[in-house]
Design a protein around this motif. Structure first.
Motif, PDB file in Angstrom:
ATOM      1  N   ILE A 178      84.687  73.216  74.341  1.00 22.90           N
ATOM      2  CA  ILE A 178      84.110  72.413  73.029  1.00 22.90           C
ATOM      3  C   ILE A 178      84.232  72.973  71.690  1.00 22.90           C
ATOM      4  CG2 ILE A 178      82.129  71.148  72.135  1.00 22.90           C
ATOM      5  CD1 ILE A 178      80.833  71.040  74.910  1.00 22.90           C
ATOM      6  N   ILE A 179      84.012  74.347  71.386  1.00 20.14           N
ATOM      7  CA  ILE A 179      84.451  75.060  70.290  1.00 20.14           C
ATOM      8  C   ILE A 179      85.809  74.992  69.880  1.00 20.14           C
ATOM      9  CG2 ILE A 179      84.371  77.401  69.047  1.00 20.14           C
ATOM     10  CD1 ILE A 179      81.945  77.811  70.726  1.00 20.14           C
ATOM     11  N   SER A 180      86.807  74.872  70.892  1.00 24.66           N
ATOM     12  CA  SER A 180      88.393  74.870  70.842  1.00 24.66           C
ATOM     13  C   SER A 180      88.402  73.302  70.308  1.00 24.66           C
ATOM     14  CB  SER A 180      89.094  75.032  72.114  1.00 24.66           C
ATOM     15  OG  SER A 180      88.828  76.469  72.377  1.00 24.66           O
ATOM     16  N   VAL A 181      88.034  72.285  70.854  1.00 26.69           N
ATOM     17  CA  VAL A 181      88.457  70.993  70.305  1.00 26.69           C
ATOM     18  C   VAL A 181      87.792  70.746  68.751  1.00 26.69           C
ATOM     19  CG1 VAL A 181      87.496  68.761  70.705  1.00 26.69           C
ATOM     20  CG2 VAL A 181      87.986  69.884  72.756  1.00 26.69           C
ATOM     21  N   LEU A 182      86.488  71.324  68.865  1.00 28.65           N
ATOM     22  CA  LEU A 182      86.031  71.126  67.340  1.00 28.65           C
ATOM     23  C   LEU A 182      86.675  71.898  66.452  1.00 28.65           C
ATOM     24  CD1 LEU A 182      82.218  71.409  67.974  1.00 28.65           C
ATOM     25  CD2 LEU A 182      83.527  69.541  67.508  1.00 28.65           C
ATOM     26  N   GLY A 183      87.291  73.219  66.691  1.00 24.39           N
ATOM     27  CA  GLY A 183      88.208  73.964  65.627  1.00 24.39           C
ATOM     28  C   GLY A 183      89.411  73.215  65.523  1.00 24.39           C
ATOM     29  N   TRP A 184      89.991  72.293  66.479  1.00 21.68           N
ATOM     30  CA  TRP A 184      91.120  71.426  66.258  1.00 21.68           C
ATOM     31  C   TRP A 184      91.286  70.743  65.413  1.00 21.68           C
ATOM     32  CZ3 TRP A 184      95.777  73.891  67.015  1.00 21.68           C
ATOM     33  CH2 TRP A 184      96.763  73.246  66.894  1.00 21.68           C
TER      34      TRP A 184
END
Length: 394
Positions: free
Chosen positions: A175-181
């Motif tokens: 989820i953090i990766s998605v938000l960071g993208w």
């Protein structure tokens, strides 16, 4: 039209790349240390456990060319975002105690990872036009560090809490990766390189001899790395070392490859840098593998040989990623080369360990396997030498 990329914007792009990259190997490398616990939790037999590694590799091989086309049609950044949402869904599935859900989840995770495998080098080529090696270094370093930490801490987390907690943590990281993208989607610019990509070439990337050389380079390094990594513990044990020592040697191989993620992109950009790197990896793979086949060597010598092979594998993988951007003129070509190379590479990687295992069973010796590894290492060196004489794909 010249797009000026400010330092603040560059840092934001790098931050998004790093947050994405931390989840590009972690969901795969974190599984082996907790495989025993996972098998008990879902009732997964040994005969099917290997699918948790095989499914991602086969997915990478079969889906990579399709992802290049999807990225061209809908945009690389948006495609990565949507497929990484599938990765999060897959991570949620793996919290389940159902074998079918875990397998489907692994497939969805592989789809998400492969979208970044193929398209992230193209995004870097496009968004960091004047500093592409900085982006490549951030990407490969973050990916390697997260993979190493995941391998080390996954078992600790399961032992200290539970398998479910470990899977939940992996989901949160996704989820953090998605938000960071997300910032990469906002205010997407069509730069002169993107515009040029629509008219840059009409030929298929599969018709280019240079693309086949890049694919062969990526394929050979994948084949050597995954095949050796699978069977090195058994090879070391057959040479008289304990299972603990064998595991330590394999860990040294992994550690040796890590610094290369940071160093190789910058060295490859220097004059004659890529040529020097190709010779180092070719000789390192060859000499290190020769040492693995010699009985009676002491622990320190084998440790040194393992470190040399680790450094060689790190150089080979990161140089292959550099070639995607270095030998293409725009983001479209980068994505197409990346898709083609990873199709060839992961097909070889998927069948390599199986073939090596069959050869050992047939000859009742690891000698033929090591000889083939040495021949493949020499072939990798030769392909790299030819590649460094070429400027671009077309």
């Amino acid at each position: 039209m010249i797009i000026i990329v400010t330092k603040r914007k560059t840092n934001l792009i790098l931050f998004s790349i790093i947050l994405l990259a931390i989840n590009m190997r972690l969901p795969i490398t974190s599984i082996p240390p907790i495989l025993g616990s996972l098998q008990k939790a879902i009732g997964l037999p040994n005969s099917s456990a290997g699918l948790l590694t095989t499914i991602p590799l086969l997915t990478f091989a079969l889906v990579s060319p399709i992802l290049a086309w999807i990225g061209k049609k809908f945009g690389n950044e948006l495609t990565i975002l949507l497929f990484f949402c599938l990765l999060v869904v897959g991570s949620l599935f793996r919290i389940s105690t159902s074998i079918a859900m875990v397998m489907v989840g692994t497939f969805l995770i592989a789809l998400g990872i492969d979208s970044a495998n193929v398209l992230l080098p193209a995004v870097i080529k496009d968004r960091l036009q004047f500093k592409p090696m900085l982006g490549v270094s951030a990407y490969t370093t973050s990916m390697s560090l997260a993979a190493a930490l995941g391998t080390g801490f996954a078992g600790v987390i399961v032992a200290g809490s539970s398998l479910r907690i470990a899977m939940i943590i992996l989901t949160i990281i996704g989820i953090i990766s998605v938000l960071g993208w997300l910032p990469m989607i906002h205010k997407t610019n069509r730069t002169k390189f993107q515009v040029a990509s629509s008219t840059s070439h009409k030929r298929s990337i599969w018709s280019s001899k240079i693309s086949w050389l890049i694919s062969l380079f990526f394929g050979l390094q994948s084949l050597i790395y995954y095949s050796l990594l699978t069977w090195l513990p058994s090879i070391f044990v057959s040479n008289g070392f304990s299972s603990v020592q064998a595991g330590t040697f394999v860990t040294i191989v992994q550690i040796g490859s890590f610094p290369c993620a940071f160093v190789v992109p910058f060295l490859a950009d220097r004059k004659h840098g890529d040529a020097i790197l190709v010779w180092i990896l070719g000789l390192g793979f060859t000499l290190g593998t020769i040492c693995f086949g010699i009985n009676g060597l002491n622990v320190w010598f084998v440790s040194l040989a393992s470190l040399v092979v680790g450094i060689s594998s790190g150089i080979a993988f990161n140089l292959a990623i550099v070639y995607f951007a270095q030998k293409s003129i725009n983001a479209e070509e980068t994505a197409e080369i990346s898709g083609m190379a990873q199709t060839v590479g992961y097909l070889l990687a998927a069948v390599g360990p199986v073939v090596f295992g069959y050869l050992q069973s047939f000859f009742h010796s690891w000698g033929p396997v090591l000889i083939i590894s040495i021949i493949l290492s020499i072939c990798l060196l030769i392909v790299g030498i030819f590649l460094n004489k070429q400027k671009s794909v077309f």
